[in-house]
Design a protein around this motif. Structure first.
Motif, PDB file in Angstrom:
ATOM      1  N   ASP A   1      -1.256  10.508  10.275  1.00 15.04           N
ATOM      2  CA  ASP A   1      -0.343   9.674  11.045  1.00 15.04           C
ATOM      3  C   ASP A   1       0.610   8.956  10.101  1.00 15.04           C
ATOM      4  O   ASP A   1       0.260   8.633   8.959  1.00 15.04           O
ATOM      5  N   GLN A   2       1.794   8.696  10.594  1.00 18.83           N
ATOM      6  CA  GLN A   2       2.757   7.926   9.812  1.00 18.83           C
ATOM      7  C   GLN A   2       2.187   6.544   9.508  1.00 18.83           C
ATOM      8  O   GLN A   2       1.496   5.941  10.339  1.00 18.83           O
ATOM      9  N   ASP A   3       2.421   6.058   8.305  1.00 21.59           N
ATOM     10  CA  ASP A   3       1.963   4.748   7.808  1.00 21.59           C
ATOM     11  C   ASP A   3       0.502   4.735   7.384  1.00 21.59           C
ATOM     12  O   ASP A   3      -0.034   3.668   7.045  1.00 21.59           O
ATOM     13  N   TYR A   4      -0.161   5.899   7.396  1.00 23.63           N
ATOM     14  CA  TYR A   4      -1.566   5.914   6.976  1.00 23.63           C
ATOM     15  C   TYR A   4      -1.654   5.608   5.481  1.00 23.63           C
ATOM     16  O   TYR A   4      -0.897   6.143   4.675  1.00 23.63           O
ATOM     17  N   VAL A   5      -2.606   4.735   5.110  1.00 23.16           N
ATOM     18  CA  VAL A   5      -2.802   4.348   3.712  1.00 23.16           C
ATOM     19  C   VAL A   5      -3.711   5.374   3.038  1.00 23.16           C
ATOM     20  O   VAL A   5      -4.815   5.657   3.507  1.00 23.16           O
ATOM     21  N   VAL A   6      -3.244   5.920   1.913  1.00 20.83           N
ATOM     22  CA  VAL A   6      -3.943   7.016   1.256  1.00 20.83           C
ATOM     23  C   VAL A   6      -4.679   6.524  -0.001  1.00 20.83           C
ATOM     24  O   VAL A   6      -4.551   5.384  -0.416  1.00 20.83           O
TER      25      VAL A   6
ATOM     26  N   ALA B   1       0.845  -1.199   0.000  1.00 19.33           N
ATOM     27  CA  ALA B   1       0.000   0.000   0.000  1.00 19.33           C
ATOM     28  C   ALA B   1       0.874   1.240   0.000  1.00 19.33           C
ATOM     29  O   ALA B   1       2.029   1.214   0.455  1.00 19.33           O
ATOM     30  N   VAL B   2       0.303   2.344  -0.511  1.00 21.82           N
ATOM     31  CA  VAL B   2       0.981   3.637  -0.476  1.00 21.82           C
ATOM     32  C   VAL B   2       0.711   4.257   0.886  1.00 21.82           C
ATOM     33  O   VAL B   2      -0.452   4.451   1.274  1.00 21.82           O
ATOM     34  N   THR B   3       1.770   4.584   1.605  1.00 22.77           N
ATOM     35  CA  THR B   3       1.629   5.102   2.967  1.00 22.77           C
ATOM     36  C   THR B   3       2.303   6.454   3.112  1.00 22.77           C
ATOM     37  O   THR B   3       3.346   6.711   2.510  1.00 22.77           O
TER      38      THR B   3
ATOM     39  N   VAL C   1       5.563   6.271   0.768  1.00 26.72           N
ATOM     40  CA  VAL C   1       6.350   5.042   0.655  1.00 26.72           C
ATOM     41  C   VAL C   1       5.403   3.865   0.446  1.00 26.72           C
ATOM     42  O   VAL C   1       4.378   3.755   1.127  1.00 26.72           O
ATOM     43  N   VAL C   2       5.750   2.995  -0.506  1.00 23.74           N
ATOM     44  CA  VAL C   2       5.002   1.756  -0.703  1.00 23.74           C
ATOM     45  C   VAL C   2       5.598   0.698   0.215  1.00 23.74           C
ATOM     46  O   VAL C   2       6.799   0.414   0.151  1.00 23.74           O
ATOM     47  N   LYS C   3       4.768   0.143   1.080  1.00 28.69           N
ATOM     48  CA  LYS C   3       5.286  -0.821   2.044  1.00 28.69           C
ATOM     49  C   LYS C   3       4.230  -1.873   2.360  1.00 28.69           C
ATOM     50  O   LYS C   3       3.058  -1.731   2.019  1.00 28.69           O
ATOM     51  N   GLU C   4       4.659  -2.908   3.043  1.00 23.70           N
ATOM     52  CA  GLU C   4       3.758  -3.974   3.458  1.00 23.70           C
ATOM     53  C   GLU C   4       2.973  -3.508   4.685  1.00 23.70           C
ATOM     54  O   GLU C   4       3.549  -3.022   5.670  1.00 23.70           O
ATOM     55  N   VAL C   5       1.650  -3.632   4.604  1.00 23.07           N
ATOM     56  CA  VAL C   5       0.780  -3.310   5.732  1.00 23.07           C
ATOM     57  C   VAL C   5      -0.190  -4.468   5.929  1.00 23.07           C
ATOM     58  O   VAL C   5      -0.303  -5.367   5.094  1.00 23.07           O
ATOM     59  N   GLU C   6      -0.902  -4.427   7.021  1.00 26.29           N
ATOM     60  CA  GLU C   6      -1.846  -5.501   7.327  1.00 26.29           C
ATOM     61  C   GLU C   6      -3.001  -5.502   6.337  1.00 26.29           C
ATOM     62  O   GLU C   6      -3.519  -4.448   5.956  1.00 26.29           O
ATOM     63  N   ASP C   7      -3.401  -6.696   5.910  1.00 25.78           N
ATOM     64  CA  ASP C   7      -4.553  -6.808   5.013  1.00 25.78           C
ATOM     65  C   ASP C   7      -5.816  -6.315   5.710  1.00 25.78           C
ATOM     66  O   ASP C   7      -6.001  -6.553   6.916  1.00 25.78           O
ATOM     67  N   PRO C   8      -6.705  -5.629   4.981  1.00 25.19           N
ATOM     68  CA  PRO C   8      -7.976  -5.216   5.594  1.00 25.19           C
ATOM     69  C   PRO C   8      -8.864  -6.430   5.848  1.00 25.19           C
ATOM     70  O   PRO C   8      -8.805  -7.432   5.124  1.00 25.19           O
ATOM     71  N   LYS C   9      -9.693  -6.303   6.863  1.00 23.38           N
ATOM     72  CA  LYS C   9     -10.601  -7.389   7.221  1.00 23.38           C
ATOM     73  C   LYS C   9     -12.011  -6.846   7.393  1.00 23.38           C
ATOM     74  O   LYS C   9     -12.206  -5.666   7.715  1.00 23.38           O
ATOM     75  N   ILE C  10     -12.985  -7.686   7.202  1.00 26.12           N
ATOM     76  CA  ILE C  10     -14.373  -7.313   7.451  1.00 26.12           C
ATOM     77  C   ILE C  10     -14.572  -7.163   8.956  1.00 26.12           C
ATOM     78  O   ILE C  10     -14.278  -8.070   9.734  1.00 26.12           O
ATOM     79  N   SER C  11     -15.049  -5.991   9.353  1.00 20.62           N
ATOM     80  CA  SER C  11     -15.261  -5.741  10.779  1.00 20.62           C
ATOM     81  C   SER C  11     -16.722  -5.475  11.113  1.00 20.62           C
ATOM     82  O   SER C  11     -17.116  -5.545  12.277  1.00 20.62           O
ATOM     83  N   GLU C  12     -17.525  -5.141  10.101  1.00 22.59           N
ATOM     84  CA  GLU C  12     -18.959  -4.925  10.277  1.00 22.59           C
ATOM     85  C   GLU C  12     -19.697  -5.734   9.220  1.00 22.59           C
ATOM     86  O   GLU C  12     -19.167  -6.015   8.137  1.00 22.59           O
ATOM     87  N   GLY C  13     -20.946  -6.061   9.503  1.00 26.06           N
ATOM     88  CA  GLY C  13     -21.716  -6.882   8.579  1.00 26.06           C
ATOM     89  C   GLY C  13     -21.925  -6.261   7.220  1.00 26.06           C
ATOM     90  O   GLY C  13     -22.114  -6.967   6.222  1.00 26.06           O
TER      91      GLY C  13
END
Length: 375
Positions: free
Chosen positions: A52-57, A3-5, A13-25
């Motif tokens: 914030d640093q590392d925020y995905v845009v 992701a672009v962070t 910076v393009v870096k490895e971040v946590e995959d998004p997950k379903i959190s609501e129905g």
């Protein structure tokens, strides 16, 4: 996922971040196939809006549905979707009345509606310049591309922001109007194109970047004015339109250039950037005309020309475009070849090349107008 962070001012910076997950129905996960870099992203890049640093845009994405929550009714895995930059619930007063950009439920932090890729202040929805994206209120916050569509991603991607924002911008335009568009970036260029479709008789484009002015003249058949050649551009436009344009559309916002004769940045200033485009608009619009403010302004402003607007009965219209309800109609217009949205694309780049894409967009190098990223 990659992701672009945001890391620091002028440092993505393009870096490895946590995959998004379903959190609501009502969530879905979309595998991104294309995402645009917007002028508004430069506000983040330049430090005008805190992140914030590392925020995905990123807020101009599209892709393929990978997973849906149990409450998603109208979408399934494999559907091709365009994601609007507004996050909207679909059930509040504003969403039910085609004002989705001011959704009451999508942003618990302020009264402003939620936006992808724009920090906690806008609801904390990580953005779409990434391999995957979590989309809340999936049935509402998406446009499903018809299964039989033969349009490439490039032709429908801009339904996420550029096309509906530009259509929103020309909403006041009537048959026979003279329209001045301040700015020849992606939104300005698309706005010029759509102004003709709304029936404008004369469309005038203003910028100070030569390759953008050339593009405007070549693709949109507009009159062009170079802002850098005349500090009193508003007065010149008023004179050359014999009393002012019916509509002046500000597609620049707080990124505008401060004229050399104007003092700016002194102690006591309470704005980020400049309101120079608004001052130009106040002079270029006719009495009883309309100024449409599409360019982003993020703070209060000193020396706002309120008295001039009031004295001349000028109407002001402004704000984030409510995108979702416009998307079906605008898709049909593209599918029926009413206009070509792809001619603003100058760079198609890999996600890994995002830092370079931001740099050339910010510096207006390599003839750049619009870059899209493909994971």
């Amino acid at each position: 996922m990659q992701a672009v962070t945001f890391q620091d001012k002028e440092k993505m910076v393009v870096k490895e971040v946590e995959d998004p997950k379903i959190s609501e129905g009502h969530d879905m996960i979309v595998r991104i196939t294309a995402s645009g870099i917007c002028g508004s992203d430069l506000h983040l890049y330049k430090g005008g809006i805190p992140l914030d640093q590392d925020y995905v845009v990123g807020h101009e994405p599209m892709g393929i549905v990978e997973e849906t929550g149990p409450d998603v009714k109208n979408l399934q895995k494999g559907d091709r979707v365009v994601i609007p930059f507004n996050v909207s619930c679909g059930t509040c007063f504003f969403c039910k009345n085609q004002m989705e950009s001011q959704c009451d439920e999508s942003n618990p932090h302020t009264e402003m509606g939620g936006l992808f890729g724009f920090s906690d202040m806008f609801g904390n929805y990580p953005g779409g310049q990434a391999q995957y994206l979590r989309v809340p209120y999936a049935d509402q916050t998406s446009f499903k591309v018809p299964e039989d569509s033969e349009l490439e991603d490039e032709s429908v991607l801009f339904l996420s922001d550029v096309i509906p924002t530009s259509w929103w911008s020309v909403e006041p335009v009537k048959q026979g109007d003279t329209v001045v568009v301040l700015g020849c970036g992606p939104i300005g260029l698309m706005t010029q194109k759509l102004a003709w479709l709304k029936g404008a008789e004369r469309v005038i484009a203003v910028d100070q970047v030569q390759h953008r002015l050339d593009h405007a003249k070549r693709t949109n058949n507009v009159e062009t004015y170079d802002f850098s050649e005349n500090e009193e551009m508003g007065d010149l436009l008023n004179e050359n339109t014999k009393g002012g344009a019916d509509i002046v559309i500000d597609c620049v916002g707080m990124d505008g250039t401060v004229p050399p004769s104007v003092e700016f940045g002194s102690e006591g200033e309470n704005q980020f950037g400049t309101i120079s485009p608004l001052v130009t608009a106040s002079k270029a619009v006719r009495k009883f005309g309309t100024v449409q403010v599409t360019g982003v302004y993020g703070t209060e402003a000193n020396n706002f020309p309120l008295g001039d607007f009031f004295a001349r009965n000028v109407s002001l219209k402004m704000g984030q475009a409510p995108v979702v309800h416009m998307m079906p109609k605008l898709y049909d217009m593209v599918a029926n070849n009413r206009f070509d949205p792809t001619d603003i694309i100058t760079h198609s780049m890999s996600l890994e090349d995002a830092p370079k894409a931001y740099d050339i967009f910010d510096k207006k190098e390599e003839g750049n107008i619009k870059a899209i990223l493909k994971p």
